[in-house]
Scaffold this motif. Structure first.
Motif, PDB file in Angstrom:
ATOM      1  N   ILE A 439      41.591  44.741  27.080  1.00  0.00           N
ATOM      2  CA  ILE A 439      41.173  43.548  28.078  1.00  0.00           C
ATOM      3  C   ILE A 439      39.883  43.263  28.342  1.00  0.00           C
ATOM      4  N   VAL A 440      39.365  42.057  28.483  1.00  0.00           N
ATOM      5  CA  VAL A 440      37.997  41.627  28.691  1.00  0.00           C
ATOM      6  C   VAL A 440      37.840  40.709  29.856  1.00  0.00           C
ATOM      7  N   ILE A 441      36.754  41.414  30.685  1.00  0.00           N
ATOM      8  CA  ILE A 441      36.836  40.440  31.885  1.00  0.00           C
ATOM      9  C   ILE A 441      35.218  40.105  31.596  1.00  0.00           C
ATOM     10  N   ALA A 442      35.100  38.575  31.657  1.00  0.00           N
ATOM     11  CA  ALA A 442      33.793  37.938  31.473  1.00  0.00           C
ATOM     12  C   ALA A 442      32.992  37.735  32.949  1.00  0.00           C
ATOM     13  N   SER A 443      31.622  38.047  33.111  1.00  0.00           N
ATOM     14  CA  SER A 443      31.074  37.868  34.195  1.00  0.00           C
ATOM     15  C   SER A 443      29.719  37.280  33.974  1.00  0.00           C
ATOM     16  N   LEU A 444      29.317  36.623  35.017  1.00  0.00           N
ATOM     17  CA  LEU A 444      28.027  35.958  34.966  1.00  0.00           C
ATOM     18  C   LEU A 444      27.076  37.131  35.946  1.00  0.00           C
ATOM     19  N   HIS A 445      26.013  37.664  35.492  1.00  0.00           N
ATOM     20  CA  HIS A 445      24.948  38.457  36.391  1.00  0.00           C
ATOM     21  C   HIS A 445      23.807  37.824  36.303  1.00  0.00           C
ATOM     22  N   GLY A 472      35.407  37.743  36.115  1.00  0.00           N
ATOM     23  CA  GLY A 472      34.880  38.621  37.228  1.00  0.00           C
ATOM     24  C   GLY A 472      34.030  38.001  38.310  1.00  0.00           C
ATOM     25  N   HIS A 473      34.144  38.261  39.490  1.00  0.00           N
ATOM     26  CA  HIS A 473      33.546  37.643  40.699  1.00  0.00           C
ATOM     27  C   HIS A 473      32.948  36.248  40.241  1.00  0.00           C
ATOM     28  N   THR A 499      44.100  27.957  29.948  1.00  0.00           N
ATOM     29  CA  THR A 499      44.057  29.115  29.058  1.00  0.00           C
ATOM     30  C   THR A 499      45.021  30.414  29.551  1.00  0.00           C
ATOM     31  N   ASP A 500      45.478  30.340  30.912  1.00  0.00           N
ATOM     32  CA  ASP A 500      46.157  31.398  31.584  1.00  0.00           C
ATOM     33  C   ASP A 500      45.210  32.447  31.634  1.00  0.00           C
ATOM     34  N   THR A 501      43.990  32.289  32.174  1.00  0.00           N
ATOM     35  CA  THR A 501      42.993  33.309  32.392  1.00  0.00           C
ATOM     36  C   THR A 501      42.866  33.532  33.878  1.00  0.00           C
ATOM     37  N   ALA A 502      43.041  35.018  34.228  1.00  0.00           N
ATOM     38  CA  ALA A 502      43.084  35.414  35.711  1.00  0.00           C
ATOM     39  C   ALA A 502      41.562  35.264  36.264  1.00  0.00           C
ATOM     40  N   LEU A 503      41.868  34.700  37.521  1.00  0.00           N
ATOM     41  CA  LEU A 503      40.532  34.851  38.363  1.00  0.00           C
ATOM     42  C   LEU A 503      40.299  35.926  39.101  1.00  0.00           C
ATOM     43  N   GLU A 504      39.191  36.715  39.358  1.00  0.00           N
ATOM     44  CA  GLU A 504      39.031  37.960  39.931  1.00  0.00           C
ATOM     45  C   GLU A 504      39.078  37.509  41.587  1.00  0.00           C
ATOM     46  N   ILE A 505      39.631  38.413  42.533  1.00  0.00           N
ATOM     47  CA  ILE A 505      39.190  38.572  44.000  1.00  0.00           C
ATOM     48  C   ILE A 505      38.388  40.092  43.675  1.00  0.00           C
ATOM     49  N   ASN A 506      37.147  40.018  43.511  1.00  0.00           N
ATOM     50  CA  ASN A 506      36.397  41.135  43.744  1.00  0.00           C
ATOM     51  C   ASN A 506      36.423  41.839  45.074  1.00  0.00           C
ATOM     52  N   LYS A 528      46.724  32.719  38.133  1.00  0.00           N
ATOM     53  CA  LYS A 528      46.916  34.174  38.433  1.00  0.00           C
ATOM     54  C   LYS A 528      45.681  34.722  39.128  1.00  0.00           C
ATOM     55  N   LEU A 529      45.734  35.455  39.860  1.00  0.00           N
ATOM     56  CA  LEU A 529      44.480  36.540  40.360  1.00  0.00           C
ATOM     57  C   LEU A 529      44.663  37.925  39.961  1.00  0.00           C
ATOM     58  N   SER A 530      43.218  38.286  39.984  1.00  0.00           N
ATOM     59  CA  SER A 530      43.365  39.860  39.685  1.00  0.00           C
ATOM     60  C   SER A 530      42.524  40.434  40.833  1.00  0.00           C
ATOM     61  N   ILE A 531      43.045  41.554  41.685  1.00  0.00           N
ATOM     62  CA  ILE A 531      42.128  42.245  42.726  1.00  0.00           C
ATOM     63  C   ILE A 531      42.086  43.200  42.273  1.00  0.00           C
ATOM     64  N   ASN A 532      40.349  43.575  42.099  1.00  0.00           N
ATOM     65  CA  ASN A 532      39.887  44.626  41.519  1.00  0.00           C
ATOM     66  C   ASN A 532      38.511  45.302  42.506  1.00  0.00           C
ATOM     67  N   THR A 533      38.703  46.620  42.372  1.00  0.00           N
ATOM     68  CA  THR A 533      37.442  47.296  43.399  1.00  0.00           C
ATOM     69  C   THR A 533      36.307  47.176  42.652  1.00  0.00           C
ATOM     70  N   ASP A 534      36.181  47.041  41.275  1.00  0.00           N
ATOM     71  CA  ASP A 534      34.732  47.050  40.566  1.00  0.00           C
ATOM     72  C   ASP A 534      34.004  48.348  40.782  1.00  0.00           C
ATOM     73  N   ALA A 535      34.946  49.530  41.021  1.00  0.00           N
ATOM     74  CA  ALA A 535      34.396  50.722  41.419  1.00  0.00           C
ATOM     75  C   ALA A 535      33.233  51.330  40.662  1.00  0.00           C
ATOM     76  N   HIS A 536      32.020  51.798  41.166  1.00  0.00           N
ATOM     77  CA  HIS A 536      31.124  52.355  40.487  1.00  0.00           C
ATOM     78  C   HIS A 536      31.124  53.853  40.927  1.00  0.00           C
ATOM     79  N   SER A 537      31.979  54.390  42.026  1.00  0.00           N
ATOM     80  CA  SER A 537      32.137  55.639  42.549  1.00  0.00           C
ATOM     81  C   SER A 537      33.301  55.767  43.140  1.00  0.00           C
ATOM     82  N   ALA A 538      33.730  57.159  43.712  1.00  0.00           N
ATOM     83  CA  ALA A 538      34.917  57.579  44.291  1.00  0.00           C
ATOM     84  C   ALA A 538      34.930  56.574  45.536  1.00  0.00           C
TER      85      ALA A 538
END
Ligand code: DGT
Ligand code: ZN
Length: 576
Positions: A439-445, A472-473, A499-506, A528-538
């Motif tokens: 799976i590939v999430i593409a993001s702008l930083h 992502g975000h 393209t059936d690319t999902a957009l994240e709700i970060n 479609k949406l994808s809800i993700n925590t983007d977790a870097h820690s517990a």
């Protein structure tokens, strides 16, 4: 010790003071400090750690001179240059710069001619007509400045939802422990799931209002009591946030909770429906408008809605954005709930800037009942976040496979990447590498302030890549500091749909990106949406409810969010 945010604030202040001193002479210096401030706010790692490792110059926009300033800030808590400028220029002028129509030259003009050192003084001078006769000014520009100051004042500072919940829960717990408190609940924008709130609205059901109010205003978190009565008090908390508490007898709790949950627009619609039925409606009760004074009390919100021939409307929908009509047609959405979420598809580990190993994050995910996750560390051009080279990516795969073997069927771990969309619009890995990932999430930083056409084209290029599954975000906002990027969202939506690319709700409360309004627009189009925590820690797993609330405000049903799907369906989707 200073945080990334505090270091960034110092550079922003430095830029503003230099501009005030001489906007022309320090133009480029000021831009450089501001750029560094932006990069520091976005920095996924602790600046202190980078300083200790001698890697400050890897930060976007940080060269030798600025790196030295960061070190000075971290060591001394301040900058000698900043101290010097503060002695020369009144700091209130920095606030004056926030007023639309006032640049550094005008701010200094007002200061030198009229002694103005604050927004309040500027407003007073504008009202007295003292600005219009100054050079470059006139009646019109004076008027514009006054209007802009009024707009600034209306835009009170709002607090992030996670901080607001923390503050609210401390007080709620204390209230719930009091004798005579039958119910204590959050109302207002916080209950509606908004990303930020203007104040805290709390409601208690009790027959002992006076004692409850007394305990409330004496709560240790309260720094000031702004007003106090038996049924309503307002206090200020240390953070500056105001908190209202209302008390009602339990048999009236439903009308009160509905009223104080709002929104105002939703309340107005409810009142209209009541009037059509010969009833007035306020926070206390329905009252017959025939002069009899007959009251109908509601202990629960469901009774309030039933009185208006409506099904219960969840708080997140109460914005008068179609929910009344949907309720009347019995067509309210079946809203997604936290318990519907089976997967987290955006997670960072020690391989880039996360704090957990693959094994630890998998364990945390399984403990929370998730059925599958995607490990998506940063790709290599985000060097500051220890982004993965292709070589390290393949070593990571081996580790994921080992951990997967340990976990067996209890948790499926997909191997993904948070792929950097570079400032020039190209992607960080070639297509054959992307094709080999689950799976590939593409993001702008980076380059988030690029002009609309440029930054939109970057995002479209990523969406149109056949290997990119999720953006992502997408808008790049940070709450409350950073405005979203200037994206053509219609174009983004059209490409995501095609393209059936999902957009994240970060779900991170700093981001909540997509925001609920754009998420709703996306859903209406069939994206479609994808809800993700983007977790870097517990601790970051706790972000999930914020993402789900944002999705509920967007009217999302479980079906529309890929994280609720069965593993089989998800696998089917990432393959195509
Ligand atoms: P906030 O605090 O700015 O984040 O937003 P809210 O929605 O929490 O607004 P707030 O705290 O001013 O008031 C809480 C609720 O009380 C609001 O959502 C609806 C109700 N309310 C306040 N003022 C009025 C009003 O003038 N008319 C009606 N119908 N309801 C009101
Ligand atoms: Zn409120």
């Amino acid at each position: 010790m200073l945080s990334n945010r505090q270091v960034a604030d110092a550079f922003d202040l430095l830029a503003d003071l230099l501009r005030l001193k001489d906007a022309t002479a320090y133009r480029f210096e000021a831009i450089a400090y501001q750029r560094a401030a932006e990069a520091l706010r976005e920095l996924p790692r602790d600046v202190r750690q980078l300083a200790a490792e001698g890697r400050l110059q890897e930060i976007d926009g940080v060269g030798k001179a600025i790196a030295a300033k960061i070190v000075e800030l971290l060591e001394r808590g301040t900058l000698s240059l900043l101290e010097e400028l503060k002695r020369e220029i009144p700091q209130g002028l920095v606030d004056v710069l926030r007023v639309n129509g006032v640049g550094p030259k005008r701010a200094m003009l007002f200061y030198q001619r009229l002694g103005i050192t604050s927004v309040a003084e500027l407003a007073a001078a504008a009202r007295e007509g003292k600005l219009r006769s100054l050079p470059t000014m006139g009646v019109k520009s004076e008027q514009r400045i006054l209007e802009s100051i009024e707009a600034l004042a209306r835009r009170t500072t709002r607090m992030r939802a996670d901080l607001a919940w923390q503050a609210a829960e401390r007080i709620l717990r204390a209230l719930q422990a009091l004798p005579g408190v039958l119910r204590a609940e959050v109302a207002g924008s916080l209950r509606r799931g908004c990303a930020t709130v203007g104040n805290l609205d709390l409601l208690v059901a009790t027959y002992q209002a006076e004692a409850v109010m007394e305990a409330f205003v004496n709560h240790p978190d309260v720094v000031r009591v702004l007003s106090q009565s038996k049924t309503k008090s307002t206090v200020e908390l240390e953070s500056g946030l105001q908190c209202d508490l209302r008390t009602v007898p339990p048999e009236r709790f439903g009308t009160a909770l509905s009223y104080f949950t709002g929104s105002v627009a939703h309340n107005i619609r409810l009142r209209e429906l009541a009037l059509q039925r010969g009833l007035s409606l306020n926070e206390w009760a329905f009252t017959a408008t025939d002069g009899s004074g007959r009251e109908i009390l509601c202990a629960s919100e469901a009774e309030v809605y039933a009185q208006l021939d409506l099904p219960y409307i969840p708080p997140e929908l109460r914005e008068d954005c179609g929910e009344i009509e949907a309720a009347q047609a019995n067509a309210l959405p079946q809203l997604i709930e936290v318990s519907d979420i089976r997967a987290d598809l955006h997670m960072h580990t020690l391989w880039s800037d996360g704090r957990l190993s693959v094994r630890e994050i998998a364990r945390q995910a399984r403990e929370r009942g998730l059925q599958y996750i995607a490990i998506t560390d940063h790709s290599h051009s985000l060097g500051i976040a220890n982004g993965l080279s292709v070589e390290r990516l393949w070593s990571q795969r081996e580790e994921i496979q080992r951990v997967q073997a340990e976990f067996g069927d209890s948790l499926r771990i997909y191997h993904g990447i948070e792929l950097e969309i570079r400032a020039d619009g190209t992607l960080d890995y070639p297509d054959d590498v992307l094709a080999a990932l689950d799976i590939v999430i593409a993001s702008l930083h980076t380059g988030l302030r690029q002009e609309r056409a440029v930054i939109t084209a970057r995002l479209l290029n990523a969406i149109n890549n056949p290997h990119v599954d999720i953006i992502g975000h997408p808008r790049g906002q940070l709450i409350p500091d950073r405005e979203p990027a200037d994206l053509d969202m219609d174009a983004v939506f059209a490409a995501a749909l095609a393209t059936d690319t999902a957009l994240e709700i970060n779900a991170n409360p700093h981001r909540l990106d997509l925001d609920s309004a754009h998420a709703r627009q996306a859903l209406k189009l069939g994206i479609k949406l994808s809800i993700n925590t983007d977790a870097h820690s517990a601790a970051d797993f706790a972000a999930l409810p914020f993402g789900v609330r944002t999705a509920r405000r967007a009217w999302a049903s479980p079906e529309q969010v890929i994280n609720t799907w069965s593993r089989e369906r998800f696998e089917e989707w990432i393959k195509t």
